[in-house]
Design a protein around this motif. Structure first.
Motif, short mmCIF file in Angstrom:
data_model
loop_
_atom_site.label_atom_id
_atom_site.label_comp_id
_atom_site.label_asym_id
_atom_site.label_seq_id
_atom_site.Cartn_x
_atom_site.Cartn_y
_atom_site.Cartn_z
N LYS A 75 -11.50 46.63 84.15
CA LYS A 75 -10.64 47.19 83.10
C LYS A 75 -11.36 47.25 81.74
CE LYS A 75 -6.67 45.34 85.60
NZ LYS A 75 -5.25 45.69 85.74
N LYS A 76 -12.63 46.85 81.72
CA LYS A 76 -13.44 46.88 80.48
C LYS A 76 -12.77 46.11 79.34
CE LYS A 76 -16.05 51.03 81.53
NZ LYS A 76 -15.40 51.40 82.83
N LEU A 77 -12.48 44.83 79.62
CA LEU A 77 -11.77 43.99 78.65
C LEU A 77 -12.75 43.15 77.85
CD1 LEU A 77 -9.02 42.69 81.11
CD2 LEU A 77 -8.93 44.72 79.64
N ALA A 78 -12.31 42.72 76.67
CA ALA A 78 -13.09 41.77 75.88
C ALA A 78 -12.89 40.36 76.43
CB ALA A 78 -12.65 41.83 74.42
N LEU A 79 -11.66 40.05 76.79
CA LEU A 79 -11.31 38.71 77.30
C LEU A 79 -10.30 38.84 78.42
CD1 LEU A 79 -10.44 36.83 73.95
CD2 LEU A 79 -12.60 36.62 75.23
N ILE A 80 -10.35 37.90 79.37
CA ILE A 80 -9.27 37.80 80.34
C ILE A 80 -8.79 36.35 80.38
CG2 ILE A 80 -10.74 37.52 82.40
CD1 ILE A 80 -8.26 39.72 83.37
N ILE A 81 -7.48 36.20 80.42
CA ILE A 81 -6.87 34.87 80.42
C ILE A 81 -6.34 34.63 81.83
CG2 ILE A 81 -5.09 33.42 79.38
CD1 ILE A 81 -5.29 35.42 76.90
N ALA A 82 -6.95 33.70 82.55
CA ALA A 82 -6.62 33.51 83.96
C ALA A 82 -5.69 32.31 84.15
CB ALA A 82 -7.92 33.30 84.76
N ASN A 83 -4.68 32.52 84.99
CA ASN A 83 -3.73 31.45 85.33
C ASN A 83 -3.67 31.27 86.83
OD1 ASN A 83 -1.79 33.27 83.17
ND2 ASN A 83 -2.35 31.19 82.66
N ASP A 84 -3.51 30.03 87.26
CA ASP A 84 -3.27 29.75 88.68
C ASP A 84 -1.76 29.62 88.89
OD1 ASP A 84 -3.04 28.82 91.23
OD2 ASP A 84 -4.57 27.25 91.02
N VAL A 85 -1.13 30.67 89.43
CA VAL A 85 0.33 30.63 89.58
C VAL A 85 0.77 29.99 90.90
CG1 VAL A 85 0.91 32.50 87.99
CG2 VAL A 85 0.35 33.05 90.36
N SER A 86 -0.20 29.46 91.68
CA SER A 86 0.20 28.72 92.89
C SER A 86 0.65 27.31 92.51
CB SER A 86 -0.96 28.66 93.89
OG SER A 86 -2.00 27.84 93.37
N ASN A 87 0.29 26.88 91.29
CA ASN A 87 0.73 25.59 90.76
C ASN A 87 2.12 25.78 90.15
OD1 ASN A 87 1.23 23.32 89.24
ND2 ASN A 87 -0.82 23.23 88.33
N SER A 88 3.15 25.22 90.80
CA SER A 88 4.53 25.52 90.38
C SER A 88 4.93 24.83 89.07
CB SER A 88 5.50 25.14 91.49
OG SER A 88 5.35 23.78 91.80
N ASP A 89 4.07 23.90 88.56
CA ASP A 89 4.37 23.26 87.28
C ASP A 89 4.16 24.21 86.10
OD1 ASP A 89 4.88 20.98 88.60
OD2 ASP A 89 2.96 20.02 88.14
N ILE A 90 3.40 25.27 86.36
CA ILE A 90 3.06 26.19 85.26
C ILE A 90 3.35 27.62 85.67
CG2 ILE A 90 1.29 24.66 84.27
CD1 ILE A 90 -0.84 26.28 85.71
N GLY A 91 3.31 28.53 84.72
CA GLY A 91 3.50 29.94 85.02
C GLY A 91 4.96 30.31 85.22
N PHE A 92 5.18 31.60 85.52
CA PHE A 92 6.51 32.17 85.73
C PHE A 92 7.57 31.61 84.79
CE2 PHE A 92 5.10 33.27 90.27
CZ PHE A 92 4.49 34.40 89.80
N ASN A 93 8.58 30.96 85.32
CA ASN A 93 9.68 30.57 84.43
C ASN A 93 9.45 29.23 83.72
OD1 ASN A 93 12.12 31.40 83.31
ND2 ASN A 93 13.25 29.98 84.61
N SER A 94 8.31 28.60 83.99
CA SER A 94 8.04 27.30 83.38
C SER A 94 7.85 27.40 81.87
CB SER A 94 6.77 26.72 84.01
OG SER A 94 6.33 25.61 83.28
N ASP A 95 8.06 26.28 81.16
CA ASP A 95 7.77 26.26 79.73
C ASP A 95 6.33 25.84 79.47
OD1 ASP A 95 10.19 27.17 78.66
OD2 ASP A 95 11.12 25.21 79.01
N ASN A 96 5.62 25.48 80.54
CA ASN A 96 4.23 25.05 80.39
C ASN A 96 3.27 26.05 81.03
OD1 ASN A 96 4.81 22.60 79.09
ND2 ASN A 96 5.34 21.69 81.06
N ASN A 97 2.04 25.98 80.56
CA ASN A 97 1.01 26.83 81.16
C ASN A 97 -0.37 26.24 80.87
OD1 ASN A 97 0.00 28.96 82.60
ND2 ASN A 97 0.72 30.56 81.21
N ALA A 98 -1.33 26.61 81.69
CA ALA A 98 -2.73 26.26 81.47
C ALA A 98 -3.51 27.55 81.70
CB ALA A 98 -3.18 25.19 82.46
N ALA A 99 -4.73 27.63 81.17
CA ALA A 99 -5.47 28.88 81.32
C ALA A 99 -6.97 28.66 81.22
CB ALA A 99 -5.03 29.86 80.22
N VAL A 100 -7.70 29.59 81.79
CA VAL A 100 -9.14 29.66 81.57
C VAL A 100 -9.41 31.03 80.96
CG1 VAL A 100 -11.43 29.64 82.64
CG2 VAL A 100 -9.60 28.23 83.58
#
Ligand code: CTP
Ligand code: CA
Length: 225
Positions: free
Chosen positions: A165-190
């Motif tokens: 997609k010719k991006l400057a940055l990509i923010i990656a999330n592991d959404v298989s970890n149910s503690d983070i992502g989707f409807n959670s209030d927490n998240n982690a990223a690389v």
């Protein structure tokens, strides 16, 4: 002036962000969509506004309050989201929306009824435009930032999207970890770019958004100003 460039590093910078899911109609009462609360995108929009950016938030159907000082445009489908994105040129574009990859080819004008003879209806799907890729290709020099929500091989897929997609940055999330992502209030990223890899540990989406907004602002000044 100096004080302002420290506390408001995005002053005078136009930033557009997509957030939430898109909704693709099947008939007047049904749709196809993705899991996405929109919380991460709304938090990022709020953080960017606090750093002084002129923020346009293009939101799919979500149940969230508009962040203060942010211009919000509500859309439903991926096509509507793309139109809004093209109509709001910016210096930084962040694709945080969970865009439906496909839409129904022929939306039924009336509610599809159950039919004992013909059985389950067959839906023909066609691919939606890639909003982020389109913006990255069409704008002369904006900094484009993507998200990659993956359930496995997170960084490999993310790097692939960064390049494709010719991006400057990509923010990656592991959404298989149910503690983070989707409807959670927490998240982690690389965060990955051509020559950087920075880990952001699990924290509230508000606090992560604040850190990401600062990181994006720094990257913008170092590479796009
Ligand atoms: N994206 C977009 N328009 C699309 C699909 C994705 O703007 N039609 C953006 C998302 O907002 C996100 C990034 O592209 O910032 C990656 O989305 P993702 O769904 O992970 O990537 P895809 O290219 O659709 O690949 P796949 O779903 O096969 O993993
Ligand atoms: Ca996708």
């Amino acid at each position: 002036q100096l004080q302002d460039s420290v506390s408001k590093p995005l002053a005078g910078v136009r930033l557009t962000i997509t957030a939430g899911p898109t909704r693709e109609a099947i008939d007047p009462v049904r749709y196809i969509s993705n899991h996405s609360s929109g919380k991460m995108g709304f938090a990022l929009a709020q953080s960017a506004a606090k750093l002084g950016a002129e923020v346009t938030l293009i939101a799919g159907p979500v149940d969230l309050q508009t962040p203060t000082g942010v211009k919000r445009l509500d859309v439903e489908s991926a096509q509507e989201m793309l139109e809004a994105a093209l109509a709001n040129p910016s210096d930084i574009f962040i694709g945080c929306a969970a865009v439906a990859d496909y839409r129904v080819a022929n939306i039924a004008e009336h509610k599809i009824k159950k039919n004992a003879q013909s059985g389950a209806p067959q839906l023909e799907l066609i691919e939606n435009p890639d909003i982020l890729k389109t913006i990255a290709e069409q704008n002369p020099a904006p900094m484009c930032v993507g998200f990659a929500a993956e359930t496995r091989d997170v960084e490999t897929y993310a790097i692939d999207k960064l390049k494709r997609k010719k991006l400057a940055l990509i923010i990656a999330n592991d959404v298989s970890n149910s503690d983070i992502g989707f409807n959670s209030d927490n998240n982690a990223a690389v965060v990955l770019s051509a020559d950087e890899r920075v880990v952001f540990e699990q924290q509230s989406k508000t606090s992560l958004a604040h850190q990401l907004a600062h990181y994006i602002a720094n990257h913008f000044h170092q590479n796009f100003r």
